[in-house]
Scaffold this motif. Structure first.
Motif, PDB file in Angstrom:
ATOM      1  N   HIS A   1       8.378   7.017   6.075  1.00  0.00           N
ATOM      2  CA  HIS A   1       6.997   6.709   5.701  1.00  0.00           C
ATOM      3  C   HIS A   1       6.727   5.209   5.854  1.00  0.00           C
ATOM      4  CE1 HIS A   1       8.007  10.341   3.155  1.00  0.00           C
ATOM      5  NE2 HIS A   1       6.990  10.777   3.871  1.00  0.00           N
ATOM      6  N   LEU A   2       7.656   4.400   5.374  1.00  0.00           N
ATOM      7  CA  LEU A   2       7.466   2.947   5.436  1.00  0.00           C
ATOM      8  C   LEU A   2       7.361   2.498   6.897  1.00  0.00           C
ATOM      9  CD1 LEU A   2      10.049   1.833   2.700  1.00  0.00           C
ATOM     10  CD2 LEU A   2       7.632   2.438   2.408  1.00  0.00           C
ATOM     11  N   LYS A   3       8.269   3.031   7.722  1.00  0.00           N
ATOM     12  CA  LYS A   3       8.290   2.646   9.135  1.00  0.00           C
ATOM     13  C   LYS A   3       6.996   3.095   9.827  1.00  0.00           C
ATOM     14  CE  LYS A   3      10.273   1.470  13.111  1.00  0.00           C
ATOM     15  NZ  LYS A   3       9.326   2.001  14.089  1.00  0.00           N
ATOM     16  N   THR A   4       6.582   4.315   9.548  1.00  0.00           N
ATOM     17  CA  THR A   4       5.369   4.818  10.189  1.00  0.00           C
ATOM     18  C   THR A   4       4.145   4.034   9.716  1.00  0.00           C
ATOM     19  OG1 THR A   4       6.410   7.003  10.215  1.00  0.00           O
ATOM     20  CG2 THR A   4       4.060   6.922  10.674  1.00  0.00           C
ATOM     21  N   HIS A   5       4.141   3.643   8.443  1.00  0.00           N
ATOM     22  CA  HIS A   5       3.027   2.847   7.920  1.00  0.00           C
ATOM     23  C   HIS A   5       3.017   1.453   8.549  1.00  0.00           C
ATOM     24  CE1 HIS A   5       0.400   2.129   4.082  1.00  0.00           C
ATOM     25  NE2 HIS A   5      -0.245   1.906   5.202  1.00  0.00           N
TER      26      HIS A   5
ATOM     27  N   MET B   1       0.813  -1.212   0.000  1.00  0.00           N
ATOM     28  CA  MET B   1       0.000   0.000   0.000  1.00  0.00           C
ATOM     29  C   MET B   1       0.854   1.272   0.000  1.00  0.00           C
ATOM     30  SD  MET B   1      -3.060   1.377   2.510  1.00  0.00           S
ATOM     31  CE  MET B   1      -3.587  -0.243   2.976  1.00  0.00           C
ATOM     32  N   ASP B   2       0.415   2.234  -0.787  1.00  0.00           N
ATOM     33  CA  ASP B   2       0.944   3.602  -0.865  1.00  0.00           C
ATOM     34  C   ASP B   2       1.151   4.192   0.535  1.00  0.00           C
ATOM     35  OD1 ASP B   2       1.441   6.250  -1.608  1.00  0.00           O
ATOM     36  OD2 ASP B   2      -0.605   6.643  -2.317  1.00  0.00           O
ATOM     37  N   SER B   3       2.353   4.699   0.805  1.00  0.00           N
ATOM     38  CA  SER B   3       2.670   5.253   2.132  1.00  0.00           C
ATOM     39  C   SER B   3       2.943   6.757   2.105  1.00  0.00           C
ATOM     40  CB  SER B   3       3.909   4.541   2.696  1.00  0.00           C
ATOM     41  OG  SER B   3       3.784   3.147   2.608  1.00  0.00           O
ATOM     42  N   THR B   4       2.771   7.385   0.952  1.00  0.00           N
ATOM     43  CA  THR B   4       3.224   8.779   0.762  1.00  0.00           C
ATOM     44  C   THR B   4       2.751   9.730   1.858  1.00  0.00           C
ATOM     45  OG1 THR B   4       3.082   8.341  -1.613  1.00  0.00           O
ATOM     46  CG2 THR B   4       3.336  10.646  -0.947  1.00  0.00           C
ATOM     47  N   ASN B   5       1.461   9.633   2.205  1.00  0.00           N
ATOM     48  CA  ASN B   5       0.886  10.593   3.158  1.00  0.00           C
ATOM     49  C   ASN B   5       0.667  10.017   4.557  1.00  0.00           C
ATOM     50  OD1 ASN B   5       0.840  12.963   1.797  1.00  0.00           O
ATOM     51  ND2 ASN B   5      -1.336  12.913   1.239  1.00  0.00           N
ATOM     52  N   VAL B   6       1.384   8.965   4.907  1.00  0.00           N
ATOM     53  CA  VAL B   6       1.134   8.308   6.198  1.00  0.00           C
ATOM     54  C   VAL B   6       1.471   9.225   7.378  1.00  0.00           C
ATOM     55  CG1 VAL B   6       3.410   7.225   6.367  1.00  0.00           C
ATOM     56  CG2 VAL B   6       1.437   6.135   7.464  1.00  0.00           C
ATOM     57  N   LEU B   7       2.282  10.252   7.130  1.00  0.00           N
ATOM     58  CA  LEU B   7       2.614  11.169   8.235  1.00  0.00           C
ATOM     59  C   LEU B   7       1.516  12.198   8.466  1.00  0.00           C
ATOM     60  CD1 LEU B   7       6.377  11.786   7.326  1.00  0.00           C
ATOM     61  CD2 LEU B   7       5.472  10.244   9.068  1.00  0.00           C
TER      62      LEU B   7
END
Lengths: 559, 559
Positions: free
Chosen positions: A398-402, A197-203
């Motif tokens: 982003h990956l880690k936060t997702h 899944m797209d993580s661009t805006n996970v922050l």
């Protein structure tokens, strides 16, 4: 037969991302099962500040070239550069059929034309299912900042792999075709082995606003403004262009298009039926003189402040048909892509100086992101309910936060995998594991026609040259007598303005002369020694006198 | 005598900004009346992306050098680089006494020490009034992201000139010394002829939050976190450092300092009494091994992601005493300065990869701006109520928006002046007018020890070299016979990796050989012609084969 089946069914699926991890851009992922490989997307990324002179960055295709006979097809989620920009380069090394929705393939087609190549392109519609070797790919409509974007649910012998592509959850998109949440739910209920899944805006917390918000802001502006309106946006955002045109029609304005990519995309989108423009609304940008300011909208490229774009040229009086005038209303319908903040504010300042009223995302809701924020990501996780999860499309944070977000939603930590480009996720029926560095996945740099021929050494030289320039010491040495018969001369570029620093240059020449004289008269005939001695002496002299460290290049000619 | 007085009283005041207009940085303004000049601030700015190899950018001091005998003093609002960074360079060309508050002069002193120069420095306190020639300067306490910042109300023969310096309206600053609003009001009531005001945050609505907000966020974090805490912030923000130390003491943590500028500012601030640190709280960064993680805070430089900063070195295992470990809590107490977004996200990603928990301004209220937002600017306008207004400190969009804001508050448009650096505002008793280009005010580039010796030609060469590198064609030509006796040889830097492109280089050499052979055998002995022919032929060949345009440099030696 039974044995064969059993053997097949215990084989694992390999999932190998070649791009899009630990970076924003050049998205590309492979699925490999036995003798079949499919590719999801093939994007490019734009060069970083330190990539001097580089035009584009693409994924490394080595693994695919080695396994060329296995590749069944390239399936594309949507037509943005970071998902299609690498395709011409891939097709030059590999013959592979390309599957995409109509607008996506239209954009790919434009790109192939520029590169002078052709390919087998197969049109798919959201809802279609295609069979590629052992894989069955279902395409599902999603919403993003470009029309005709899809997700993929891919049935494999080890279970379903779901790839969201880029998405946001827009309940009210401009084309009236919302994201197909119920199909996501069905597929989730049926069981999904692995989700990417797209993580661009996970922050970002909350929900991304609907494209409709931009439409409302536009209407408000059009209602107020009586002067000429110039709107810069991403050419690929066909929905936004449609909304601008609709608003123009409503407020009785004609529309002119400027900028090569905007012209290309608009004519393609009209041709394919993605843009609907009433007769007589579009006018030629070269024929706008006869139209009153209050009856005109210009849609243009340049929303990222690109110095050669149509908007930048308008702002510097360098555009053939349009100069910014006092009273113009200029709308930048975008936000600066990270790294572009300065070019955007340069253009905004130029527009202000010309007397334009400038509306940009700092000031009004004139842009919305195309990517899902945290609440949307949670919604998608809850619908798909995968057994395993691999965040994609993002820098490490982003990956880690997702990954953390998935864990917060109840996924087991050992079912969540953060990979790097080139790693392999091996998905068996029972076991899933990560192997590092399975495929070469360093960034491949494109400079002019050269693909991959500029590496770290060349980039380091370009960096050094850019910092303090270059000094060349040139001399001709007679081999027989070991005597300098011409020179040494000093030539510099990018170091100091020579005319104003003749004393310094002459002193530098004298230093080199003395060093050469000293060592040649001592009988030193090894040119490497002579070069090093000269370089070292000159380097010290230059540093002591200027505090600078130019590249120093001794060139000795043998006579 | 009467005639003399009359003549004096009709003389106008000249206000000449030398920096800080149409830019963020290198703030500097002159006031000139008859035979007296005073200078307000003398800052630097950081080089833009296109300023290859440049270390710093400073104002042009030519006008001051020409009028050296008139200069009565340099008065400084506060100790940030964009207000004091140019001082050492100014003092190298001009002997002028420097007036500032204690912390400001402390920071200036550090800077002068680095440059190995001394100056007459006169300490002033908020509230003091100093007489400099015809000018009487009153200093008034203000609040900003550095301690000891002041505004100036300058009495001149034509009326009072008010310069805000950088400011925000902080009712609850950490040092308990709020902005002196009542004095502003008094001065406003008495009458202000000309106001110059900080425009940095004019695009932001509302109020800037108080420094106290950061303190609360810090307390919340310290309460929760049980591991090591590492906080990066601007070394000059002494108030924030004080708040971090106070919070550390409250939660029984020791404090270690890392990074050269942080160490310098902290020891200076302790020495001058701006930082109060209880005995035993500070520990040497090299002796933190014996302190349990839960009892330690490290305050460090690097909040802008600077690659050589202490934080970046911690994140890349390149720091002598600190490596980031899993579980560390790293706080970036800052927001990226425009242009630094990428370096900051690089460091954040590195910290994430090392397993740190990273708290930055996207995530928590861990930083507040030092500049007044729109409502604060309105407050200041309403207190000062000037007759004329000149917005300062900002790009054109900021200056223009600030001018509009003043007009919205009721000022007449023809009493608002937007200048460019080097323009002059002529302030008479009755009439105020603008004259363009009175003083040279182009950016002066500092590269190594060189001040102003790198101009557009050198920068253009550095840019060209950085984009595609360099090819040198070297040959020795015998004058008498007009024959090439050695070479041509090809040497390149930053073009292609030579070992992998020997065929290309050899083909290029052959091209040059053929061109030289052709023209020398035809009797062409004009070296400029030979150089141009060779360069052109090689340029075409390289472009056709690589799509690149390296710098091509023919060097012919006469034998």
């Amino acid at each position: 037969m039974k044995k064969q089946q059993q053997k097949n069914s215990t084989k694992p699926l390999k999932v190998i991302p070649l791009g899009g991890l630990n970076e924003i851009g050049k998205n590309m992922t492979l699925l490999e099962y036995g003798n079949d490989i499919i590719i999801i997307d093939c994007g490019l990324s734009f060069p970083g500040d330190e990539m001097y002179g580089i035009d584009n960055v693409i994924p490394d295709f080595t693994y695919l070239q080695k396994n060329a006979s296995k590749v069944r097809g390239l399936i594309i989620t949507h037509g943005h550069e970071d998902h299609i920009g690498g395709i011409p380069f891939l097709l030059k090394t590999l013959n592979v059929p390309v599957y995409g929705t109509r607008l996506t393939l239209g954009l790919v087609g434009n790109k192939l034309k520029e590169h002078g190549i052709t390919a087998k392109m197969i049109n798919i519609n959201a809802g279609d299912t295609i069979k590629l070797g052992v894989f069955t790919v279902e395409t599902i409509r999603t919403t993003h900042s470009i029309a005709d974007a899809v997700c993929f649910a891919i049935d494999t012998p080890v279970g379903t792999v779901f790839h969201t592509g880029d998405f946001k959850v827009d309940y009210t998109p401009v084309d009236g075709e919302p994201i197909d949440l119920s199909r996501f739910a069905e597929i989730g209920r049926r069981g999904v082995k692995l989700l990417m899944m797209d993580s661009t805006n996970v922050l970002r917390p909350g929900f991304t606003a609907s494209e409709r918000v931009v439409g409302q802001t536009l209407e408000n502006i059009f209602r107020e403004v009586k002067s000429r309106i110039i709107i810069a946006t991403f050419s690929s955002n066909v929905h936004r262009v449609q909304k601008i045109i609709n608003t123009a029609v409503k407020f009785k304005r004609k529309v002119a298009i400027s900028g090569r990519s905007m012209e290309n995309v608009v004519s393609l989108a009209i041709e394919l039926g993605y843009l609907s423009v009433p007769q007589g609304v579009l006018v030629d940008i070269n024929k706008i003189k006869n139209i009153a300011d209050k009856n005109l909208v210009i849609i243009t490229t340049g929303s990222q402040g690109e110095p050669m774009s149509a908007l930048a040229r308008m702002a510097t009086n360098d555009h053939k048909s349009v100069q910014i005038r006092k009273g113009d209303c200029v709308i930048l319908s975008s936000t600066p892509v990270p790294g572009n903040e300065k070019t955007v504010s340069n253009v905004v300042n130029l527009l202000f100086e010309k007397g334009a009223e400038v509306i940009y995302s700092d000031i009004a809701d004139i842009h919305v992101s195309g990517h899902a924020c945290r609440e949307e990501l949670k919604l998608m996780h809850s619908l798909i309910r995968p057994e395993y999860f691999m965040p994609v499309h993002g820098e490490y944070r982003h990956l880690k936060t997702h990954a953390d977000l998935a864990a917060e939603l109840g996924m087991k930590r050992d079912h969540i995998f953060i990979l790097e480009n080139g790693d392999c996720l091996t998905v068996g029926k029972r076991k899933v594991s990560k192997t590092e560095n399975v495929a070469p996945a360093e960034a491949v740099l494109v400079d002019g026609f050269g693909v991959g021929d500029v590496g770290n050494i060349v980039l380091r030289d370009r960096k050094l040259l850019s910092e303090s320039g270059l000094i060349i010491i040139v001399a001709a040495i007679e081999k027989a007598s070991n005597m300098v018969v011409s020179g040494p001369d000093i030539i510099s570029r990018g170091f100091v303005y020579v005319r104003e620093n003749e004393d310094l240059i002459e002193a530098a020449r004298t230093i080199c002369d003395e060093v050469l004289e000293k060592y040649t008269s001592q009988g030193v005939s090894d040119w490497n020694v002579l070069k090093n001695k000269t370089r070292d002496a000159l380097k010290s002299f230059i540093y002591e006198n200027t505090g600078r460290t130019p590249v120093i290049l001794p060139i000795f000619m043998e006579i």
